[in-house]
Motif scaffolding. Structure first.
Motif, PDB file in Angstrom:
ATOM      1  N   ASN A  59     -27.244   8.010 -24.949  1.00  0.00           N
ATOM      2  CA  ASN A  59     -26.716   7.178 -24.065  1.00  0.00           C
ATOM      3  C   ASN A  59     -25.665   7.052 -22.489  1.00  0.00           C
ATOM      4  N   LEU A  60     -25.815   8.312 -21.598  1.00  0.00           N
ATOM      5  CA  LEU A  60     -25.022   8.508 -21.243  1.00  0.00           C
ATOM      6  C   LEU A  60     -24.578   8.098 -19.606  1.00  0.00           C
ATOM      7  N   LYS A  61     -23.511   7.106 -19.664  1.00  0.00           N
ATOM      8  CA  LYS A  61     -23.491   6.437 -18.338  1.00  0.00           C
ATOM      9  C   LYS A  61     -22.408   6.625 -17.103  1.00  0.00           C
ATOM     10  N   LEU A  62     -22.816   6.448 -15.904  1.00  0.00           N
ATOM     11  CA  LEU A  62     -22.348   7.052 -14.797  1.00  0.00           C
ATOM     12  C   LEU A  62     -21.847   5.525 -13.400  1.00  0.00           C
ATOM     13  N   VAL A  63     -20.506   5.471 -13.666  1.00  0.00           N
ATOM     14  CA  VAL A  63     -20.419   4.722 -12.624  1.00  0.00           C
ATOM     15  C   VAL A  63     -20.108   4.353 -11.287  1.00  0.00           C
ATOM     16  N   ALA A  64     -20.358   4.109  -9.675  1.00  0.00           N
ATOM     17  CA  ALA A  64     -20.383   4.777  -8.633  1.00  0.00           C
ATOM     18  C   ALA A  64     -19.492   3.615  -8.049  1.00  0.00           C
ATOM     19  N   ILE A  65     -18.411   3.258  -7.233  1.00  0.00           N
ATOM     20  CA  ILE A  65     -17.643   2.818  -6.638  1.00  0.00           C
ATOM     21  C   ILE A  65     -17.279   2.346  -5.211  1.00  0.00           C
ATOM     22  N   GLN A  66     -18.389   2.108  -4.526  1.00  0.00           N
ATOM     23  CA  GLN A  66     -18.401   1.581  -3.330  1.00  0.00           C
ATOM     24  C   GLN A  66     -17.623   0.485  -2.601  1.00  0.00           C
ATOM     25  N   ILE A  67     -17.439   0.768  -1.353  1.00  0.00           N
ATOM     26  CA  ILE A  67     -16.159  -0.400  -0.813  1.00  0.00           C
ATOM     27  C   ILE A  67     -17.172  -0.491   0.447  1.00  0.00           C
ATOM     28  N   GLY A  68     -17.617  -1.552   0.760  1.00  0.00           N
ATOM     29  CA  GLY A  68     -17.872  -1.582   2.149  1.00  0.00           C
ATOM     30  C   GLY A  68     -19.449  -1.126   2.376  1.00  0.00           C
ATOM     31  N   SER A  69     -19.877  -0.742   3.290  1.00  0.00           N
ATOM     32  CA  SER A  69     -21.686  -0.493   3.351  1.00  0.00           C
ATOM     33  C   SER A  69     -22.044   0.602   4.148  1.00  0.00           C
ATOM     34  N   LEU A  76     -26.043   7.478  -2.465  1.00  0.00           N
ATOM     35  CA  LEU A  76     -26.095   6.766  -4.041  1.00  0.00           C
ATOM     36  C   LEU A  76     -27.553   5.734  -4.231  1.00  0.00           C
ATOM     37  N   LYS A  77     -28.344   6.039  -4.042  1.00  0.00           N
ATOM     38  CA  LYS A  77     -30.079   5.685  -3.755  1.00  0.00           C
ATOM     39  C   LYS A  77     -29.846   6.933  -4.614  1.00  0.00           C
ATOM     40  N   LEU A  78     -30.226   8.005  -3.745  1.00  0.00           N
ATOM     41  CA  LEU A  78     -30.702   9.347  -4.198  1.00  0.00           C
ATOM     42  C   LEU A  78     -30.178   9.120  -5.893  1.00  0.00           C
ATOM     43  N   LYS A  79     -28.939   9.089  -5.773  1.00  0.00           N
ATOM     44  CA  LYS A  79     -27.552   9.739  -7.181  1.00  0.00           C
ATOM     45  C   LYS A  79     -28.857   8.903  -8.249  1.00  0.00           C
ATOM     46  N   GLU A  80     -29.022   7.519  -7.640  1.00  0.00           N
ATOM     47  CA  GLU A  80     -29.283   6.438  -8.614  1.00  0.00           C
ATOM     48  C   GLU A  80     -31.084   6.329  -9.200  1.00  0.00           C
ATOM     49  N   ALA A  81     -31.764   7.366  -8.500  1.00  0.00           N
ATOM     50  CA  ALA A  81     -33.443   7.668  -8.212  1.00  0.00           C
ATOM     51  C   ALA A  81     -33.395   8.815  -9.725  1.00  0.00           C
ATOM     52  N   GLN A  82     -32.261   9.933  -9.661  1.00  0.00           N
ATOM     53  CA  GLN A  82     -32.483  11.163 -10.258  1.00  0.00           C
ATOM     54  C   GLN A  82     -31.452  10.153 -11.442  1.00  0.00           C
ATOM     55  N   ALA A  83     -31.054   9.858 -11.428  1.00  0.00           N
ATOM     56  CA  ALA A  83     -29.941   9.550 -13.175  1.00  0.00           C
ATOM     57  C   ALA A  83     -30.968   8.862 -13.674  1.00  0.00           C
ATOM     58  N   LYS A  84     -31.499   7.504 -13.223  1.00  0.00           N
ATOM     59  CA  LYS A  84     -32.789   6.867 -13.914  1.00  0.00           C
ATOM     60  C   LYS A  84     -33.715   7.977 -14.736  1.00  0.00           C
ATOM     61  N   ARG A  85     -34.491   8.930 -13.429  1.00  0.00           N
ATOM     62  CA  ARG A  85     -35.524   9.230 -14.030  1.00  0.00           C
ATOM     63  C   ARG A  85     -35.272  10.526 -15.648  1.00  0.00           C
ATOM     64  N   ILE A  86     -34.309  10.565 -15.224  1.00  0.00           N
ATOM     65  CA  ILE A  86     -33.557  11.557 -16.902  1.00  0.00           C
ATOM     66  C   ILE A  86     -32.681  10.782 -17.548  1.00  0.00           C
ATOM     67  N   GLY A  87     -32.926   9.512 -17.332  1.00  0.00           N
ATOM     68  CA  GLY A  87     -32.490   8.803 -18.804  1.00  0.00           C
ATOM     69  C   GLY A  87     -30.261   8.508 -18.570  1.00  0.00           C
ATOM     70  N   ILE A  88     -30.250   8.590 -16.954  1.00  0.00           N
ATOM     71  CA  ILE A  88     -28.886   8.389 -17.122  1.00  0.00           C
ATOM     72  C   ILE A  88     -28.588   7.093 -16.984  1.00  0.00           C
ATOM     73  N   PHE A 148     -25.911  18.254 -10.277  1.00  0.00           N
ATOM     74  CA  PHE A 148     -25.240  18.273 -10.945  1.00  0.00           C
ATOM     75  C   PHE A 148     -23.985  17.208 -10.814  1.00  0.00           C
ATOM     76  N   LEU A 149     -24.106  16.796 -10.179  1.00  0.00           N
ATOM     77  CA  LEU A 149     -22.812  15.293 -10.387  1.00  0.00           C
ATOM     78  C   LEU A 149     -23.752  14.636 -11.801  1.00  0.00           C
ATOM     79  N   LEU A 150     -24.235  14.673 -12.310  1.00  0.00           N
ATOM     80  CA  LEU A 150     -25.669  14.498 -13.611  1.00  0.00           C
ATOM     81  C   LEU A 150     -24.557  15.362 -14.640  1.00  0.00           C
ATOM     82  N   ILE A 151     -25.252  16.896 -14.281  1.00  0.00           N
ATOM     83  CA  ILE A 151     -24.542  17.550 -14.619  1.00  0.00           C
ATOM     84  C   ILE A 151     -23.033  17.732 -15.792  1.00  0.00           C
TER      85      ILE A 151
END
Length: 282
Positions: free
Chosen positions: A29-39, A47-59, A266-269
């Motif tokens: 049950n891995l968890k990755l937290v991203a901190i974003q300042i502003g937009s 961030l959208k790419l990271k979020e989509a792939q993380a969810k796909r593989i169960g992170i 590699f971020l998720l690895i």
């Protein structure tokens, strides 16, 4: 004849599919937290790419968003909370940060065993020693795709444009162990062509639109790695104008579908690696 395009999408999918199997097999049950300042638009893309792939593989992937009004002290407090949260396996701070935020202090604040971006001074020091346990994901991605296509570095003149902590600097450090001849330059340098026209390989990671914009800037048969991107009016542009150099280069790692998908992989690895490091230390 057009340059060969080196595909990072397929390689990234293979890596992520393997990681997904590991997560399922070990019931993690891995968890990755991203901190974003502003937009910033480019940051939102990543961030959208990271979020989509993380969810796909169960992170589990959580984005903590803060306004540009946040100061360094407050951000350090938030990182301290994440450091002590046993449910959090990895922490990333999405760059760039507002100028008033002290990046050095923020980099030092993330504990090494949750530093999936490889920004902590301890992690950087390991890279200097050629210890590749936790390496900045973009640098890992760059070498992985080139190795997969059997690109040799030995005795090659390689120009790295950009000295950022995400890509340019760690890539340059890793090249020191590849028996390459290296030119490392910042993107604001005058007469860029003088440093690119004789290079066997050009690796550009600046986020500046089309700084390589003419076939005259490269030698015939050169290899090109187009890492940096910028977005204007909904369209993504790379550091290298690939249309202008396509017929003169021998191969190109494109700004789309090249290093980007592998960076996410590699971020998720690295998130999984951080979990293993934490587990082994308990």
């Amino acid at each position: 004849m057009n340059a060969k395009i080196l595909d990072g999408n397929k390689l990234a999918k293979e890596l992520l599919d393997n990681l997904k199997q590991t997560i399922e097999k070990e019931k993690l049950n891995l968890k990755l937290v991203a901190i974003q300042i502003g937009s910033i638009e480019e940051s939102n893309i990543y961030l959208k790419l990271k979020e989509a792939q993380a969810k796909r593989i169960g992170i589990n992937f959580e984005i903590k968003k803060y306004s540009n009004e946040i100061n360094t002290d407050k951000l350090l407090e938030e990182i301290k909370k994440l450091n002590s949260d046993q449910k959090v396996d990895g922490i990333i701070v999405q760059l760039p940060l507002p100028k008033k935020i002290d990046l050095n202090l923020i980099s030092q604040a993330i504990v090494p065993w949750k530093d999936v971006d490889g920004f902590n001074p301890f992690t950087k020091g390991q890279l200097d020693l050629n210890n590749l346990e936790l390496v900045p994901p973009t640098a890992l991605a760059t070498f992985y795709i080139l190795d997969a296509y059997n690109i040799s570095f030995k005795n090659k003149l390689i120009t790295v444009i950009g000295r950022g902590e995400i890509a340019g600097r760690p890539i340059t450090k890793m090249l020191l162990n590849k028996e390459a001849i290296i030119i490392s330059i910042g993107h604001k340098i005058d007469n860029l062509i003088n440093y690119t026209k004789n290079a066997d390989i050009i690796i550009s990671a600046t986020g500046e639109k089309n700084i390589i914009n003419s076939s005259k800037m490269i030698k015939k048969g050169a290899g090109l790695v187009n890492i940096g991107i910028t977005k204007e009016k909904g369209k993504v542009f790379g550091d290298i104008n690939e249309e202008k150099v396509n017929k003169k280069a021998s191969w190109i790692v494109s700004s789309v579908g090249g290093v980007g998908p592998l960076t996410v992989a590699f971020l998720l690895i690295n998130t999984y690696k951080c979990y293993i490091i934490k587990k082994s230390s308990n």
